[in-house]
Design a protein around this motif. Sequence first.
Motif, mmCIF file in Angstrom:
data_model
loop_
_atom_site.group_PDB
_atom_site.id
_atom_site.type_symbol
_atom_site.label_atom_id
_atom_site.label_comp_id
_atom_site.label_asym_id
_atom_site.label_seq_id
_atom_site.Cartn_x
_atom_site.Cartn_y
_atom_site.Cartn_z
ATOM 1 N N THR A 177 0.719 -1.039 0.100
ATOM 2 C CA THR A 177 -0.014 0.035 0.073
ATOM 3 C C THR A 177 0.831 1.095 0.049
ATOM 4 O OG1 THR A 177 -0.252 -0.089 2.435
ATOM 5 C CG2 THR A 177 -2.048 -1.213 1.173
ATOM 6 N N LEU A 178 2.017 1.164 -0.652
ATOM 7 C CA LEU A 178 2.773 2.237 -0.623
ATOM 8 C C LEU A 178 2.929 3.066 -2.033
ATOM 9 C CD1 LEU A 178 5.340 3.779 0.567
ATOM 10 C CD2 LEU A 178 7.042 2.067 -0.295
ATOM 11 N N PHE A 179 2.762 4.231 -1.708
ATOM 12 C CA PHE A 179 3.392 5.324 -2.755
ATOM 13 C C PHE A 179 4.579 6.127 -2.764
ATOM 14 C CE2 PHE A 179 -1.379 4.813 -2.436
ATOM 15 C CZ PHE A 179 -1.899 5.146 -3.781
ATOM 16 N N ARG A 180 5.423 6.063 -3.711
ATOM 17 C CA ARG A 180 6.664 6.436 -3.644
ATOM 18 C C ARG A 180 6.968 7.494 -4.604
ATOM 19 N NH1 ARG A 180 12.164 6.367 -5.614
ATOM 20 N NH2 ARG A 180 13.641 6.430 -3.837
ATOM 21 N N GLU A 181 7.344 8.733 -4.284
ATOM 22 C CA GLU A 181 7.724 9.739 -5.184
ATOM 23 C C GLU A 181 9.408 10.152 -4.762
ATOM 24 O OE1 GLU A 181 6.364 14.456 -7.051
ATOM 25 O OE2 GLU A 181 5.449 13.461 -5.166
ATOM 26 N N GLY A 182 10.197 9.776 -5.383
ATOM 27 C CA GLY A 182 11.362 9.822 -5.160
ATOM 28 C C GLY A 182 12.636 9.535 -6.489
ATOM 29 N N GLY A 183 13.792 9.543 -5.906
ATOM 30 C CA GLY A 183 14.807 9.394 -6.944
ATOM 31 C C GLY A 183 14.609 7.950 -7.926
ATOM 32 N N ASN A 184 14.997 8.147 -8.984
ATOM 33 C CA ASN A 184 14.834 6.946 -9.937
ATOM 34 C C ASN A 184 15.901 5.751 -9.665
ATOM 35 O OD1 ASN A 184 17.367 7.790 -11.719
ATOM 36 N ND2 ASN A 184 16.252 9.210 -12.601
ATOM 37 N N VAL A 185 16.934 6.010 -9.056
ATOM 38 C CA VAL A 185 18.062 5.144 -9.017
ATOM 39 C C VAL A 185 17.346 3.910 -8.026
ATOM 40 C CG1 VAL A 185 20.231 4.429 -7.986
ATOM 41 C CG2 VAL A 185 19.851 6.538 -9.393
ATOM 42 N N PRO A 186 16.816 4.166 -6.797
ATOM 43 C CA PRO A 186 16.322 3.197 -5.932
ATOM 44 C C PRO A 186 14.764 2.537 -6.760
ATOM 45 C CG PRO A 186 16.898 5.034 -4.559
ATOM 46 C CD PRO A 186 17.088 5.405 -6.165
ATOM 47 N N ALA A 187 14.211 3.197 -7.521
ATOM 48 C CA ALA A 187 13.029 2.932 -8.033
ATOM 49 C C ALA A 187 13.204 1.874 -9.122
ATOM 50 C CB ALA A 187 12.071 4.141 -8.701
ATOM 51 N N LEU A 188 14.233 2.035 -9.844
ATOM 52 C CA LEU A 188 14.542 1.241 -10.991
ATOM 53 C C LEU A 188 15.397 -0.157 -10.338
ATOM 54 C CD1 LEU A 188 15.886 3.691 -13.529
ATOM 55 C CD2 LEU A 188 14.078 2.235 -13.983
ATOM 56 N N TRP A 189 16.340 0.237 -9.548
ATOM 57 C CA TRP A 189 16.665 -0.989 -8.569
ATOM 58 C C TRP A 189 15.760 -1.922 -8.060
ATOM 59 C CZ3 TRP A 189 16.715 -1.578 -3.033
ATOM 60 C CH2 TRP A 189 17.681 -2.619 -2.516
ATOM 61 N N ALA A 190 14.753 -1.168 -7.300
ATOM 62 C CA ALA A 190 13.734 -2.124 -6.899
ATOM 63 C C ALA A 190 13.069 -2.977 -7.821
ATOM 64 C CB ALA A 190 12.783 -1.252 -6.081
ATOM 65 N N ARG A 191 12.640 -2.103 -8.962
ATOM 66 C CA ARG A 191 11.755 -3.020 -9.939
ATOM 67 C C ARG A 191 12.747 -3.997 -10.611
ATOM 68 N NH1 ARG A 191 6.716 -4.076 -12.100
ATOM 69 N NH2 ARG A 191 7.209 -4.438 -14.499
ATOM 70 N N SER A 192 14.008 -3.687 -10.841
ATOM 71 C CA SER A 192 14.748 -4.606 -11.413
ATOM 72 C C SER A 192 14.925 -6.011 -10.532
ATOM 73 C CB SER A 192 16.281 -4.163 -11.520
ATOM 74 O OG SER A 192 17.218 -5.062 -11.991
ATOM 75 N N GLY A 193 14.961 -5.831 -9.096
ATOM 76 C CA GLY A 193 14.912 -6.835 -8.126
ATOM 77 C C GLY A 193 13.857 -7.631 -8.035
ATOM 78 N N GLY A 194 12.572 -7.224 -8.723
ATOM 79 C CA GLY A 194 11.609 -8.009 -8.611
ATOM 80 C C GLY A 194 10.326 -7.312 -7.894
#
Length: 337
Positions: free
Chosen positions: A62-79
């Motif tokens: 239930t999390l919304f995140r507005e932040g840097g793309n480095v962690p966002a891409l890393w998280a998505r890449s990691g599944g």
Amino acid sequence: MVTSRPDTLWFTRCPVPTATGIAAGQGWLAAEFAADGIAVRSLQESGTGEVRGEHFRHRLATLFREGGNVPALWARSGGAPTRLVGLTWIEERQVIVARPGSGIEGPDDLKGRRLAIPRRAIEIDFWRAMALRGFDGALRQAGLTLDDAVPVELDGDVPGQWEAELTALREGRVDAVYTKGAVAVEAAARHGAEVAVDLDSFADRRSRVNNGTPRPITVDQRLLDDHPDLVVRFLAVLLGAADWAANRPAEVARILQTETGSGPAGVAGAYRGHYHRGLHADLDDLRLTLLAEQEEFLRRHGFHDNPVDVTTWADPAPLAKARALVPRLPFIAQEQS
């Protein structure tokens, strides 16, 4: 799965200009969901480090995140099962600083120079990513690459943002430091550093693609699947907050002092022009293209392994539906009456 109606929506944002920060601070997110019996809480205010760590991992359904793309891409890449539902672009004073009299007055002067590259013992080292990408953007303006300069690895695990890099600069261990944002303005002034390359001055927007440009808004796929109306309403409040901010530069500047942890001089130095009009999220082709270029750069430099197809990651439907709800928001309707 998020099958039943959640009792809490979480949000997180970086210490930069965001519609999320403004909407939360003004109480609009809490007010939007109060009648539903849904609390809206900030990860930053959570009492546990494990929960706060979801700012990077994004595993809360239930999390919304507005932040840097480095962690966002890393998280998505990691599944992490996230979806990209918006992108913002806010100029926030990206510069290369050097010592007075260094002779560095433009991108071509970085050739052969020692560049500060911090290393921090965190799950995803976005500080290192920002430095590499910032120098890459500057060097490319002179037809150069990172291979044309000398990276100097620094231990970045010291108190204070930019302190490790700027201390190394002052002591003569490096020749140039990439910085961005309000805290960096004040830190550079304390260390006597001067702007050598102003990335904001270049017409080529690609010179400024970095962790915060473009900045993603992401949400968990499970929440989007099970309760799309909540996602649409949340985004509508963010769009409304951006509308509100567009006409209030002085109020936004005051809010940013709290959001960034810097004083008036830092905010004024970092956020110039009409930045307060640029808080609106979009998923236009240019922003998606620039994010795809950032994804390729990060993967090439080892920040994540599995490719992220930005186009399929993005879901424009919630934002499109949210735009239709903005005029109905109480704090927008009141302004228009």
